[in-house]
Design a protein around this motif. Sequence first.
Motif, mmCIF file in Angstrom:
data_model
loop_
_atom_site.group_PDB
_atom_site.id
_atom_site.type_symbol
_atom_site.label_atom_id
_atom_site.label_comp_id
_atom_site.label_asym_id
_atom_site.label_seq_id
_atom_site.Cartn_x
_atom_site.Cartn_y
_atom_site.Cartn_z
ATOM 1 N N ASP A 70 0.120 -3.957 2.066
ATOM 2 C CA ASP A 70 1.602 -4.668 1.692
ATOM 3 C C ASP A 70 1.431 -6.488 1.663
ATOM 4 N N LEU A 71 3.258 -6.700 1.533
ATOM 5 C CA LEU A 71 3.452 -8.170 1.207
ATOM 6 C C LEU A 71 3.108 -8.697 3.169
ATOM 7 N N LEU A 72 3.536 -7.381 4.416
ATOM 8 C CA LEU A 72 3.364 -8.920 5.640
ATOM 9 C C LEU A 72 2.069 -8.565 5.634
ATOM 10 N N TYR A 94 6.775 0.451 -4.820
ATOM 11 C CA TYR A 94 6.284 -0.236 -3.005
ATOM 12 C C TYR A 94 6.643 0.759 -2.040
ATOM 13 N N GLY A 95 5.722 0.729 -0.985
ATOM 14 C CA GLY A 95 6.002 1.572 0.276
ATOM 15 C C GLY A 95 6.942 0.711 0.713
ATOM 16 N N GLY A 96 7.606 -0.600 1.062
ATOM 17 C CA GLY A 96 8.320 -0.906 1.461
ATOM 18 C C GLY A 96 7.577 -2.393 2.573
ATOM 19 N N ASP A 119 7.267 -3.801 5.538
ATOM 20 C CA ASP A 119 6.413 -2.648 6.962
ATOM 21 C C ASP A 119 5.678 -1.590 6.841
ATOM 22 N N ILE A 120 5.535 -0.910 6.026
ATOM 23 C CA ILE A 120 5.275 0.461 5.624
ATOM 24 C C ILE A 120 4.155 0.144 4.019
ATOM 25 N N GLY A 121 4.081 -0.614 3.931
ATOM 26 C CA GLY A 121 2.690 -0.696 2.522
ATOM 27 C C GLY A 121 2.986 0.656 1.786
ATOM 28 N N GLY A 122 1.849 0.686 1.511
ATOM 29 C CA GLY A 122 1.103 1.340 0.252
ATOM 30 C C GLY A 122 2.365 1.766 -1.245
#
Length: 274
Positions: free
Chosen positions: A74-76, A231-233, A235-238
């Motif tokens: 994920d981006l974060l 994208y999963g979000g 703070d979620i990822g995936g």
Amino acid sequence: MARAFLIQLITFTFTIILTVQSSPSTSPLLRPPHGGSRQSMLLPLFLSRPNPRRHLQRSDPQTHPNARMGLYDDLLRNGYYTTRLWIGTPPQMFALIVDTGSTVTYVPCSTCEQCGRHQDPKFEPELSSTYQPLQCNLDCNCDSEKVHCVYDRQYAEMSSSSGVLAEDVLSFGNLSDLQPQRAVFGCENQETGDLYSQRADGIMGLGRGDLSIVDQLVEKGLINDSFSLCYGGMDIGGGAMVLGGISPPIDMVFTQSDPVRSFGMATVHTTMLI
């Protein structure tokens, strides 16, 4: 490939004319209400000829299989999303950053002289029975010995990747309806900057170009000319990625255009009183 059909729309073009109001009596248009200083605008409409360049894209009715692939990271935490791609026979797995701004897919090779430590072992061409480096020709950049085709990519954050272009069998995972296909990719011999220090193995380029995985599959008539990312979000990822078209739900309703009916265009001339 997607075919275009003409649909003419009513379009508003705004022309703004600024006029300084010296006194209420000299105003050619609307006076401010109750003698106040608020601005007023008059918007007359004028018909213009249709713009033949405006058109709407329609999906290709011909269906092809697609490659459904999972997204990870994920981006974060990582600053990117990755997918999994298998290269060679037998297949060797790699975690590649999904990059819509890159046109080359590449992984570090066992011959790499300057590559960082990534999450998967380097690609070993000698273990793949289907690996074939591209021979130097007029359509590619060649190495100094004029033997193989090479690539060299520089990025804005001052990282870089270079290596040999080769062809091998690419597999897209168990979720894919698309069978493994031969495609050109980069066998990396040198990387610098973030590409050297990142955990992901390499890049999967989805941009427009002859070396793009998507464009190669489209050119062979294997998938529709599109791809999707979900994208999963932050703070979620995936998430998920699909190379090729997606069949719409059976209950989806489409709006049909009438290519015979013609509409005019409206132009709005705007005068502002200050």
